[in-house]
Design a protein around this motif. Sequence first.
Motif, short mmCIF file in Angstrom:
data_model
loop_
_atom_site.label_atom_id
_atom_site.label_comp_id
_atom_site.label_asym_id
_atom_site.label_seq_id
_atom_site.Cartn_x
_atom_site.Cartn_y
_atom_site.Cartn_z
N ALA A 68 15.21 -9.54 -3.12
CA ALA A 68 15.45 -10.97 -3.31
C ALA A 68 16.77 -11.40 -2.66
N MET A 69 17.79 -10.55 -2.77
CA MET A 69 19.09 -10.87 -2.15
C MET A 69 18.95 -10.97 -0.63
N LEU A 70 18.18 -10.03 -0.03
CA LEU A 70 17.96 -10.08 1.43
C LEU A 70 17.18 -11.34 1.80
N GLU A 71 16.19 -11.68 0.99
CA GLU A 71 15.36 -12.84 1.29
C GLU A 71 16.16 -14.13 1.20
N ASN A 72 17.18 -14.16 0.35
CA ASN A 72 18.00 -15.36 0.19
C ASN A 72 19.29 -15.32 1.00
N SER A 73 19.41 -14.32 1.88
CA SER A 73 20.56 -14.27 2.78
C SER A 73 20.34 -15.20 3.97
N TYR A 74 21.38 -15.35 4.79
CA TYR A 74 21.24 -16.20 5.99
C TYR A 74 20.14 -15.66 6.91
N ALA A 75 20.06 -14.32 7.03
CA ALA A 75 19.01 -13.73 7.87
C ALA A 75 17.64 -14.01 7.28
N GLY A 76 17.52 -13.91 5.95
CA GLY A 76 16.25 -14.17 5.31
C GLY A 76 15.80 -15.61 5.48
N ILE A 77 16.73 -16.53 5.37
CA ILE A 77 16.40 -17.95 5.55
C ILE A 77 15.91 -18.20 6.97
N LEU A 78 16.62 -17.58 7.97
CA LEU A 78 16.19 -17.73 9.37
C LEU A 78 14.79 -17.17 9.56
N GLY A 79 14.52 -16.01 8.96
CA GLY A 79 13.20 -15.40 9.09
C GLY A 79 12.12 -16.26 8.46
N LYS A 80 12.43 -16.87 7.32
CA LYS A 80 11.45 -17.71 6.64
C LYS A 80 11.11 -18.95 7.47
N VAL A 81 12.08 -19.42 8.26
CA VAL A 81 11.85 -20.60 9.11
C VAL A 81 10.80 -20.30 10.18
N LEU A 118 24.77 -11.28 8.26
CA LEU A 118 23.78 -12.31 7.92
C LEU A 118 22.87 -11.86 6.79
N SER A 119 22.66 -10.54 6.68
CA SER A 119 21.77 -10.01 5.64
C SER A 119 22.50 -9.79 4.33
#
Length: 710
Positions: free
Chosen positions: A574-587, A538-539
């Motif tokens: 930035a790549m981690l932040e835009n990964s699936y895990a990053g998107i979930l964390g931002k939610v 996910l990351s």
Amino acid sequence: MAVGLKKDTLHIALVGNPNSGKSSLFNALTGLNQKVGNFPGVTVDKKTGMSELAPGHAVNIIDLPGTYSLYPKRGDEWVTYKVLLNQDPSIKADMVILLVDASNLKRNLLFCSQIIDLKIPVVVALTMMDLAAKKGIEIDVDGLERELGIPVVAVNPRKNKGIPQLKKMVEMRARQINLAPPRAFIANQMQANGAIQDVKRLFPEISDYTAIHYLINHEHFDLPQNVQNRIEAIEADHTFNHTRIQADEILQRYGRIKQIMQHTVSEPDPLEKTLFTERLDKLFLDRTWGYIILLGVLFLLFQSVFWIAQFPMDAIDWTFSQLGGWLGHQLPEAWWSDLLINGLLAGLSGILVFVPQIMILFGLITILEDTGYMARISFLTDKLMRKVGLNGKSVMPMISGFACAVPAIMSTRNIENRKERLLTILITPLMSCSARLPVYTILIALVIPRKDVLGIFGLQGLVMMGLYMLGLVMAMIVSYVAKWFINLKEKSFFILELPIYRAPRWNNVVVTMINKARIFVMDAGKVIMVISLILWALSSFGPGHRSDVSARYEQQMQQHPDQAAALKKEKQAAMLENSYAGILGKVVEPVIRPLGYDWKIGIALITSFAAREVFVGTMATLYSVEGGKDADRQTLRQRMLSARREDGTPVYTLAAGVSLMIFYVLAMQCMSTLAVVRRETRSWKWPAIQVVYMTGLAYVVSLIAYQLLR
């Protein structure tokens, strides 16, 4: 007529009063050849193990729950009762090894006399002979054997004394498996001769005393309805009175026991000086000194977890950081090398680094149990427990909860009062289990300085103890509030037999430490590893626009080669932040931002619902993926210390760290605990209540802590 050993494996039930040495004898007979499960249809532990009486003659030993007599009151006592009455379809006991405590002979012989009258082949293992000798009690073992009419062998399982003789006697008795004890202990047929004879016409193979139990408890037996009706009719025809029969029986048995003891036992003057155990209890159970000593014991427990485990943990952490750095420079840049280093290796380090603390915690708890001090904690705290709706028996599950909530909740079966049992189940997950220990350890190391208070107390150890005490205090408050909402009214009694003080069995301590470490690595480790690999995926991958982010940074690095190192680090973040895990964390970040957490911590909170200790594996994976090869030689603590928010401030400040520790103290983040609560309460209502109240409590208290400390 003697017969040879049966071809099928012989099943031997191990029975006795509580604290008669049954667990020690079971371990001595079976060693590590043990299995633990549940009796079918009931939530009571079943321990079985194989023992070799002689070369080629293996038997199956069944360790039944302790009970004082054949008149059961608790669920675990009913398990033993049904096996002995041959009413458990899953277990057929061919023979019984009955433990009798020589230092409490009168009380133990009551149960022994009832077993004899069931006409089951039985061998008595006479334990606690050393304690009896200290009390000045002398027992004529041969005379006792003659009086009882069954084999009696003196044993000391802790020192492996008498075990070969016991095995030999059991083997000899097995060769005469069809021969019941030759004479009854009391004249049972005189109790209700007509009713007994009528029942024996239905069941010709049972003894007179067994027939009495059919009359008393047939409703609890799995019998055809027409047989149940027939027994009911026999009771009515003979006006069978349960209470009178039971009272007369107990009086007759104690009368006969008194005669036997007059012939075989020499006891000292009861006014002689008290034993060492009794003198210690005057101190340990004192209303003032007892609590001071208890706090001291808990303090030493948690200080030791830090003091002793510090060096092996640092060594493991350093080894994995060096291994990760070496592999990062040896292996080519590819997805499989990234998976190996930032997925497998990071997950494995998150498991093994905490094994020393797990082993030390369980080792110290085992020492407290072995020495007899754990039972004193229950007795000492009974008065306090009653003020919040519990009793002293609630303390043992709560203390067990410091190790793991799952077996702790299962152990509440010993609490007879339904309301007190339910309250204990509801609050036990607030005890800081060993799964929280890795979380506390890494966060304390991040935000609490390693220094001494008053020159002797480690600040980190004090904070660790404070976290455990916070869970305990909140459990008391929750129980006090909840007792007003649970409308069950039953009388509550607290009867506890205090075991004598003994030196710990060091081999048992070592075996427990190894077993708990193995369970942690194999059970929790599998969960951590699987989630670490899922998190790596996910990351490391994300939606289509993630490639645009990568291309933009590559272009900037070509245009500004002098800033390549800084741009590369920004690209990885930035790549981690835009990964699936990053998107979930931002939610989830807007919900947890008031607590002082960022989106990476949000991901860890979500994954922790599988198991609390997954927090560390999640952090290891996320920071490994974000750091890339440049951070491979850093430990997880170093990576987390260098973590920064978008405005450049540290992520792990004192306020955020304390808030996060409090959240993990109070939140319900364990699917296994919810599953066992569902099984024990037979309802999803109570697990749902736990999730709601614990998560809400964790959020509110963590919010207050962060806002006060920021």
